[in-house]
Design a protein around this motif. Structure first.
Motif, mmCIF file in Angstrom:
data_model
loop_
_atom_site.group_PDB
_atom_site.id
_atom_site.type_symbol
_atom_site.label_atom_id
_atom_site.label_comp_id
_atom_site.label_asym_id
_atom_site.label_seq_id
_atom_site.Cartn_x
_atom_site.Cartn_y
_atom_site.Cartn_z
ATOM 1 N N ASN A 46 12.973 -12.480 8.395
ATOM 2 C CA ASN A 46 12.280 -13.078 9.541
ATOM 3 C C ASN A 46 10.792 -13.272 9.281
ATOM 4 O O ASN A 46 10.004 -13.436 10.217
ATOM 5 C CB ASN A 46 12.482 -12.227 10.794
ATOM 6 N N GLY A 47 10.397 -13.239 8.011
ATOM 7 C CA GLY A 47 9.024 -13.532 7.639
ATOM 8 C C GLY A 47 8.042 -12.386 7.802
ATOM 9 O O GLY A 47 6.834 -12.589 7.652
ATOM 10 N N PHE A 48 8.539 -11.182 8.073
ATOM 11 C CA PHE A 48 7.674 -10.034 8.344
ATOM 12 C C PHE A 48 7.548 -9.142 7.118
ATOM 13 O O PHE A 48 8.510 -8.938 6.388
ATOM 14 C CB PHE A 48 8.250 -9.226 9.509
ATOM 15 N N MET A 49 6.342 -8.617 6.895
ATOM 16 C CA MET A 49 6.123 -7.685 5.798
ATOM 17 C C MET A 49 5.861 -6.290 6.367
ATOM 18 O O MET A 49 4.810 -6.044 6.968
ATOM 19 C CB MET A 49 4.936 -8.121 4.936
ATOM 20 N N ALA A 50 6.834 -5.404 6.203
ATOM 21 C CA ALA A 50 6.712 -4.039 6.720
ATOM 22 C C ALA A 50 6.029 -3.156 5.682
ATOM 23 O O ALA A 50 6.474 -3.060 4.545
ATOM 24 C CB ALA A 50 8.092 -3.474 7.052
ATOM 25 N N ILE A 51 4.944 -2.516 6.082
ATOM 26 C CA ILE A 51 4.213 -1.605 5.210
ATOM 27 C C ILE A 51 4.221 -0.218 5.848
ATOM 28 O O ILE A 51 3.820 -0.044 6.996
ATOM 29 C CB ILE A 51 2.757 -2.059 5.013
ATOM 30 N N SER A 52 4.679 0.781 5.089
ATOM 31 C CA SER A 52 4.812 2.125 5.649
ATOM 32 C C SER A 52 3.651 3.053 5.319
ATOM 33 O O SER A 52 3.617 4.172 5.794
ATOM 34 C CB SER A 52 6.129 2.766 5.157
ATOM 35 N N GLY A 53 2.728 2.614 4.482
ATOM 36 C CA GLY A 53 1.589 3.461 4.161
ATOM 37 C C GLY A 53 0.728 3.738 5.383
ATOM 38 O O GLY A 53 0.681 2.940 6.318
ATOM 39 N N THR A 54 0.062 4.869 5.377
ATOM 40 C CA THR A 54 -0.771 5.271 6.516
ATOM 41 C C THR A 54 -2.229 5.397 6.089
ATOM 42 O O THR A 54 -2.533 5.996 5.053
ATOM 43 C CB THR A 54 -0.286 6.612 7.088
ATOM 44 N N TYR A 55 -3.110 4.848 6.895
ATOM 45 C CA TYR A 55 -4.542 4.897 6.611
ATOM 46 C C TYR A 55 -5.083 6.320 6.809
ATOM 47 O O TYR A 55 -4.928 6.923 7.872
ATOM 48 C CB TYR A 55 -5.272 3.927 7.531
ATOM 49 N N ASN A 56 -5.707 6.832 5.767
ATOM 50 C CA ASN A 56 -6.336 8.145 5.831
ATOM 51 C C ASN A 56 -7.769 7.997 5.318
ATOM 52 O O ASN A 56 -7.995 7.859 4.117
ATOM 53 C CB ASN A 56 -5.575 9.156 4.970
ATOM 54 N N PRO A 57 -8.749 7.995 6.221
ATOM 55 C CA PRO A 57 -10.140 7.772 5.792
ATOM 56 C C PRO A 57 -10.639 8.813 4.806
ATOM 57 O O PRO A 57 -11.570 8.543 4.031
ATOM 58 C CB PRO A 57 -10.928 7.814 7.103
ATOM 59 N N ASN A 58 -10.043 10.007 4.807
ATOM 60 C CA ASN A 58 -10.487 11.056 3.888
ATOM 61 C C ASN A 58 -10.163 10.736 2.436
ATOM 62 O O ASN A 58 -10.830 11.217 1.520
ATOM 63 C CB ASN A 58 -9.847 12.392 4.278
ATOM 64 N N THR A 59 -9.125 9.922 2.226
ATOM 65 C CA THR A 59 -8.734 9.555 0.863
ATOM 66 C C THR A 59 -8.956 8.071 0.565
ATOM 67 O O THR A 59 -9.112 7.687 -0.592
ATOM 68 C CB THR A 59 -7.248 9.887 0.625
#
Length: 571
Positions: A427-440
């Motif tokens: 359906n044209g969607f790109m699923a990204i499971s990574g999580t933003y962590n400002p510490n790293t």
């Protein structure tokens, strides 16, 4: 030349569906040359269905004898034996395969092998062995799909100087050919590409009393207002337009002071030149003349394994609108019956507890790449292209094809597409499971403030981007297509002084324009400024944030969603 361009985006996208039909036919079926041995109850979800394979090699080679396939109902059939028979055929055929059609048929045979091996009852002593075989067969299926993709003709492809736009356009035209135009079309930049989940939006709308809507995400990395205007007014035919458009993005796509590199490269492309001559791209319609083989999938046994798998794989998570999924690392599989596992040779593979207990599930973290294949139905890990299919000596009960690592990549040239395009779903969607962590996050990359961000350079909400936006608004209004603009969420880390001022100007401007021009504006820019678990990076949502946004939109009672225009479903 012009006729060749009409088939530009893919000379074989419809023929490639022959291999995919082996999966799609779990619900659609095809006519068999032999009647089934056992009649199934009409209308039952577990009833036996017939699946269409790609064009048969045997039909094209009179020197080969066609083996008649007759499959009895579950109680009289040995799923393990049937699976090994199909695996043997696939392995043998792979040795001489040298065309897309050949590899499509190999893939169809592996689909059959997987389905029958999956049908080995949970209480059978063969079950543990069958579980391993399913995974092996899936890897072989993935490989055969790679070869089908690699050998498809690219001679007439005309580029728009954007890998992602080329891929999204090809997918969209194929989607329209398969199920018709979507009821709701999502457009925007990479923020929309991974920030609005069409399948979740569809599911949430169904729960709100709007079932059956078709939703597609036609977003393109780097898209500005000019790019969206190009997509809707110049690229798509009027018959390919949706009933409603959701434009999800933010202020960056409306800054006329920045260098619009994506749009400039599209305008200078060969595809754009042909568009200027009034020729829009469309896919070639070239159905094979040969009568395809028809296979019969296993029927459910008394222990009802298939129903268990179907009902347990794709469960939506519960909770409030900000709730996290119950299984944050699991990507559920969508299948007509829920019995086909999704193989992944990457180490990050999660097993899903289900009624059958053998379904491997893909973890969609960014390290995994996906194959844009001849059938386009299965994810592929990064190392999948570095395998060759070779037969090994084995007794009749365990004969199979084995993936043997080789020192060099396969000699078949794979299509060169962007990594983003490889991971886009149907359906044209790109699923990204990574999580933003400002510490790293900032240990690996330098922090760039808004003052030095080129996307905010010479900030100007007028000019060429404003003109393009006004063109889209007028275009959709003239065709009575409701337009919803969604200002997507951002993190606190991203919204420094420069960016926050730009957001405030943009919000005020869009609110004013929405009242004047009649489109809807929804501001979510500061909806979750501290929810880093909803973001992949400071300005892009991950799949959990995309789910949350989709749920919010579906729950917005002020949006009048369309009714399904067609009864054709996405599967």
């Amino acid at each position: 030349m012009i006729r060749r361009y009409i088939a530009s985006i893919s000379t074989s996208i419809l023929k490639r569906t022959c291999a995919a039909t082996a999966l799609l036919a779990l619900t659609l079926g095809c006519s068999s040359t032999k009647p089934p041995n056992t009649a199934a109850p009409s209308g039952s979800i577990e009833s036996a269905v017939l699946a269409q394979s790609p064009t048969s090699l045997l039909a094209r080679n009179p020197n080969k004898s066609r083996k008649s396939l007759s499959v009895a109902s579950c109680p009289q059939n040995d799923g393990f034996t049937e699976a090994v028979n199909f695996a043997t055929q696939a392995s043998n055929l792979a040795q001489s395969a040298n065309s897309k059609q050949d590899w499509d048929e190999v893939a169809a045979l592996w689909v059959q092998a997987v389905a029958w091996m999956q049908a080995v009852p949970a209480g059978s002593p063969r079950r543990a062995f069958a579980e391993k075989k399913v995974i092996e067969y899936m890897r072989n299926l993935v490989y055969s799909q790679q070869q089908a993709s690699a050998t498809r003709s690219q001679a007439s492809t005309v580029s728009f100087s954007s890998d992602l736009l080329n891929e999204q356009l090809e997918l969209y035209l194929s989607y329209v050919a398969a199920v018709g135009p979507p009821d709701v079309l999502i457009v925007g930049s990479s923020r929309a590409l991974q920030g609005v989940d069409p399948k979740q939006l569809k599911q949430s709308l169904a729960q709100k009393g709007r079932p059956g809507l078709k939703v597609f995400n036609f977003s393109v990395n780097g898209a500005t207002a000019q790019v969206v205007d190009f997509q809707l007014r110049r690229l798509l035919k009027p018959g390919h337009l949706p009933q409603m458009i959701v434009w999800a993005d933010g202020v960056r796509g409306f800054n006329s002071g920045r260098d619009d590199r994506t749009f400039n490269s599209i305008v200078d492309s060969e595809g754009s030149q042909l568009l200027a001559a009034g020729i829009r791209p469309e896919l070639e319609w070239d159905e094979p003349n040969e009568i395809p083989l028809c296979y019969r999938f296993p029927q459910p046994c008394a222990n009802n394994n298939f129903r268990k798998a179907f009902t347990s794989v794709d469960q939506p998570f519960r909770g409030g609108q900000d709730a996290q999924p119950l299984f944050p690392t699991i990507k559920s599989m969508s299948s007509g019956t829920g019995i086909l596992p999704v193989a992944n040779t990457h180490p990050r593979i999660k097993s899903l507890s289900s009624g059958t207990g053998i379904l491997p599930v893909v973890d969609t973290r960014p390290a995994i790449k996906f194959l844009s294949s001849g059938t386009g139905i299965l994810p592929v890990a990064e190392n999948a292209a570095r395998y060759e299919l070779k037969p090994i000596a084995a007794d009749a009960a365990t004969q199979k094809a084995q993936l043997i690592p080789v020192s060099q990549p396969t000699t078949v040239a794979m299509r060169q597409v962007s990594e983003l395009a490889d991971s886009i779903d149907s359906n044209g969607f790109m699923a990204i499971s990574g999580t933003y962590n400002p510490n790293t996050y900032y240990r690996e990359r330098a922090y760039v403030s808004g003052q030095y961000d080129r996307d905010y350079e010479n900030f100007n909400l007028g000019g060429k981007q404003a003109t393009a936006f006004n063109s889209v608004v007028a275009f959709t209004k003239a065709r009575k297509i409701p337009l919803i603009f969604v200002n997507l969420p951002l993190t606190n880390d991203y919204l420094d002084g420069t960016r926050l001022r730009a957001e405030q100007q943009f919000r005020q401007r869009m609110q004013q324009l929405s009242r004047q021009k009649g489109f809807a504006f929804r501001d979510l820019s500061q909806r979750w400024p501290g929810r880093n678990d909803y973001f992949f990076d400071p300005s892009h949502l991950n799949r959990f944030g995309a789910i949350a946004v989709s749920r919010l939109l579906a729950a917005d009672s002020s949006i009048i969603w369309p009714r399904p225009k067609s009864s054709r479903t996405e599967g």
